[in-house]
Design a protein around this motif. Structure first.
Motif, short mmCIF file in Angstrom:
data_model
loop_
_atom_site.label_atom_id
_atom_site.label_comp_id
_atom_site.label_asym_id
_atom_site.label_seq_id
_atom_site.Cartn_x
_atom_site.Cartn_y
_atom_site.Cartn_z
N THR A 1 0.81 -1.21 0.00
CA THR A 1 0.00 0.00 0.00
C THR A 1 0.85 1.27 0.00
O THR A 1 0.41 2.33 -0.43
CB THR A 1 -0.94 -0.01 1.23
OG1 THR A 1 -1.86 1.08 1.13
CG2 THR A 1 -0.17 0.12 2.53
N ARG A 2 2.10 1.17 0.47
CA ARG A 2 2.98 2.34 0.50
C ARG A 2 3.39 2.79 -0.90
O ARG A 2 3.83 3.92 -1.08
CB ARG A 2 4.23 2.02 1.33
CG ARG A 2 3.97 1.70 2.80
CD ARG A 2 3.55 2.94 3.57
NE ARG A 2 3.34 2.67 4.97
CZ ARG A 2 4.26 2.79 5.92
NH1 ARG A 2 5.49 3.17 5.59
NH2 ARG A 2 3.97 2.54 7.18
N VAL A 3 3.24 1.88 -1.88
CA VAL A 3 3.57 2.26 -3.25
C VAL A 3 2.31 2.31 -4.11
O VAL A 3 2.37 2.19 -5.34
CB VAL A 3 4.62 1.31 -3.87
CG1 VAL A 3 5.94 1.43 -3.15
CG2 VAL A 3 4.14 -0.15 -3.84
N GLY A 4 1.16 2.50 -3.46
CA GLY A 4 -0.08 2.67 -4.19
C GLY A 4 -0.72 1.40 -4.70
O GLY A 4 -1.57 1.44 -5.58
N LEU A 5 -0.34 0.25 -4.13
CA LEU A 5 -0.88 -1.03 -4.56
C LEU A 5 -1.76 -1.64 -3.47
O LEU A 5 -1.69 -1.25 -2.31
CB LEU A 5 0.25 -1.99 -4.92
CG LEU A 5 1.14 -1.57 -6.09
CD1 LEU A 5 2.27 -2.58 -6.27
CD2 LEU A 5 0.32 -1.45 -7.38
N ALA A 6 -2.55 -2.62 -3.85
CA ALA A 6 -3.38 -3.35 -2.88
C ALA A 6 -2.50 -4.23 -2.01
O ALA A 6 -1.43 -4.68 -2.43
CB ALA A 6 -4.40 -4.21 -3.61
N GLY A 7 -2.97 -4.49 -0.80
CA GLY A 7 -2.29 -5.45 0.06
C GLY A 7 -2.42 -6.87 -0.46
O GLY A 7 -1.74 -7.78 0.02
N ALA A 8 -3.30 -7.07 -1.43
CA ALA A 8 -3.53 -8.38 -2.03
C ALA A 8 -2.44 -8.66 -3.06
O ALA A 8 -2.60 -8.32 -4.23
CB ALA A 8 -4.91 -8.42 -2.68
N ASP A 9 -1.34 -9.25 -2.64
CA ASP A 9 -0.22 -9.49 -3.53
C ASP A 9 0.44 -10.82 -3.20
O ASP A 9 0.75 -11.09 -2.04
CB ASP A 9 0.81 -8.35 -3.40
CG ASP A 9 1.83 -8.37 -4.53
OD1 ASP A 9 1.52 -7.81 -5.60
OD2 ASP A 9 2.90 -8.94 -4.35
N MET A 10 0.62 -11.64 -4.20
CA MET A 10 1.34 -12.91 -4.06
C MET A 10 0.68 -13.85 -3.04
O MET A 10 1.33 -14.69 -2.46
CB MET A 10 2.81 -12.67 -3.68
CG MET A 10 3.61 -11.88 -4.71
SD MET A 10 5.28 -11.43 -4.16
CE MET A 10 6.09 -13.04 -4.09
N GLY A 11 -0.60 -13.69 -2.81
CA GLY A 11 -1.32 -14.55 -1.87
C GLY A 11 -1.38 -14.03 -0.46
O GLY A 11 -1.78 -14.76 0.45
N ALA A 12 -1.03 -12.76 -0.25
CA ALA A 12 -0.99 -12.21 1.12
C ALA A 12 -2.33 -12.31 1.83
O ALA A 12 -2.39 -12.62 3.02
CB ALA A 12 -0.52 -10.75 1.07
N CYS A 13 -3.42 -12.03 1.12
CA CYS A 13 -4.73 -12.01 1.77
C CYS A 13 -5.23 -13.41 2.11
O CYS A 13 -6.18 -13.56 2.90
CB CYS A 13 -5.75 -11.29 0.89
SG CYS A 13 -5.50 -9.50 0.81
N ALA A 14 -4.62 -14.43 1.54
CA ALA A 14 -4.96 -15.81 1.90
C ALA A 14 -4.05 -16.33 3.00
O ALA A 14 -4.51 -16.96 3.96
CB ALA A 14 -4.88 -16.71 0.67
N LEU A 15 -2.75 -16.07 2.87
CA LEU A 15 -1.78 -16.67 3.79
C LEU A 15 -1.68 -15.95 5.13
O LEU A 15 -1.65 -16.59 6.18
CB LEU A 15 -0.40 -16.69 3.13
CG LEU A 15 -0.20 -17.65 1.95
CD1 LEU A 15 1.11 -17.35 1.23
CD2 LEU A 15 -0.23 -19.09 2.42
N LEU A 16 -1.60 -14.61 5.11
CA LEU A 16 -1.32 -13.89 6.35
C LEU A 16 -2.43 -14.03 7.39
O LEU A 16 -2.12 -14.26 8.57
CB LEU A 16 -1.04 -12.41 6.04
CG LEU A 16 -0.44 -11.60 7.18
CD1 LEU A 16 0.89 -12.20 7.66
CD2 LEU A 16 -0.23 -10.14 6.76
N PRO A 17 -3.73 -13.91 7.04
CA PRO A 17 -4.76 -14.09 8.07
C PRO A 17 -4.74 -15.47 8.72
O PRO A 17 -5.04 -15.61 9.90
CB PRO A 17 -6.07 -13.86 7.31
CG PRO A 17 -5.69 -13.03 6.14
CD PRO A 17 -4.31 -13.51 5.75
#
Length: 284
Positions: free
Chosen positions: A158-174
């Motif tokens: 998000t610091r570079v204007g992108l979604a936090g949904a990257d490379m599976g982050a929204c599946a793995l991190l939670p």
């Protein structure tokens, strides 16, 4: 999971895919069943490039056919793990690409995570200093993470204007640290401290920087001396059962365990127990 194919087996050459492997964009060493991968651009905090992404993806894919490799240690040189994609060599060029090219890139980065999750060998990440962006995702894709008090892990998309949904982050991190904590890190892009990472279950343990790689390789050696076919089965089940109901998972584990009961390592363990000896596993 992979059944060990020993040197006397005529198929050994086909299942020794990394024999003589020479890495081009990171350091690679192999000893006693443990492969150590070290990102080694310390002057830039070990950022990734298009080439290193691709080589890492291809290497983890090849591990499916490398039964001599039993465990992987993933680390970085110079007191940092990985600062993510190189700003000048990746971020800059991406701003000039069209959608089809961008999609090829984002799929390639995701393919690295998929390759890490699908390779049968346990992956131990040794994390010191900066662990950010794609580096944080590689750490997240590992099976276990050892860190130091200096480790700072940031999913800073998000610091570079992108979604936090990257490379599976929204599946793995939670799944690892919980939905609320994952949401905070992915929305804000702030760094998770080592203490938070340990408390939240991201890190398995913290060590002094001078001991980090030694501890990671010791853990890897312990795993490599274990029933590696069964370890591969455990990793497979941990991955596949995310998409199963409890009934499906119990049945899948019943079948998986029955398969493991046919291995020679299972018999070795029983015979060693009966004779009050420590079992010597061989991965078959």
């Amino acid at each position: 999971m992979k059944h060990y194919i020993g040197p006397s087996n005529p198929m050994h050459a086909q299942f020794n895919a990394l024999a003589g492997y020479q890495a081009r964009h990171f350091a690679y060493a192999f000893d006693a069943g443990v492969a150590t991968l070290s990102l080694n651009r310390p002057e830039r905090k070990n950022p990734l490039t298009f080439d290193s992404y691709a080589e890492l993806r291809n290497l983890f894919r090849a591990l499916n056919s490398a039964t001599d490799v039993k465990v992987i240690v993933l680390t970085g040189a110079g007191g940092n793990f990985c600062s993510g994609g190189d700003v000048h060599e990746i971020i800059g060029p991406l701003t000039k690409m069209a959608m089809p090219e961008l999609l090829e890139f984002t799929r390639m980065t995701g393919d690295l995570v998929k390759a890490m999750r699908l390779c049968p060998q346990p992956i131990v990440a040794a994390i010191d200093g900066i662990c950010a962006g794609a580096g944080a995702m590689m750490a997240l894709a590992a099976d276990m993470r050892l860190g130091t008090a200096q480790a700072k892990t940031a999913f800073l998309f998000t610091r570079v204007g992108l979604a936090g949904a990257d490379m599976g982050a929204c599946a793995l991190l939670p799944r690892l640290i919980g939905q609320g904590r994952a949401s905070e890190l992915l929305f804000t892009g702030r760094a998770m401290t080592a203490t938070e990472g340990l408390q939240w279950g991201f890190f398995n343990a913290l060590h002094e920087p001078a001991e980090l790689l030694v501890k990671a390789q010791a853990l890897a050696a312990e795993l490599a001396a274990g029933p590696t076919f069964a370890h591969g089965m455990t990793k497979t089940m941990l991955h596949q059962e995310w998409a199963m109901t409890l009934d499906q998972a119990i049945e899948a584990e019943a079948q998986a365990q029955a398969i493991c009961m046919q291995t020679k390592d299972f018999t070795r363990a029983y015979e060693a127990f009966a004779s009050k000896q420590k079992p010597v596993f061989q991965g078959d």
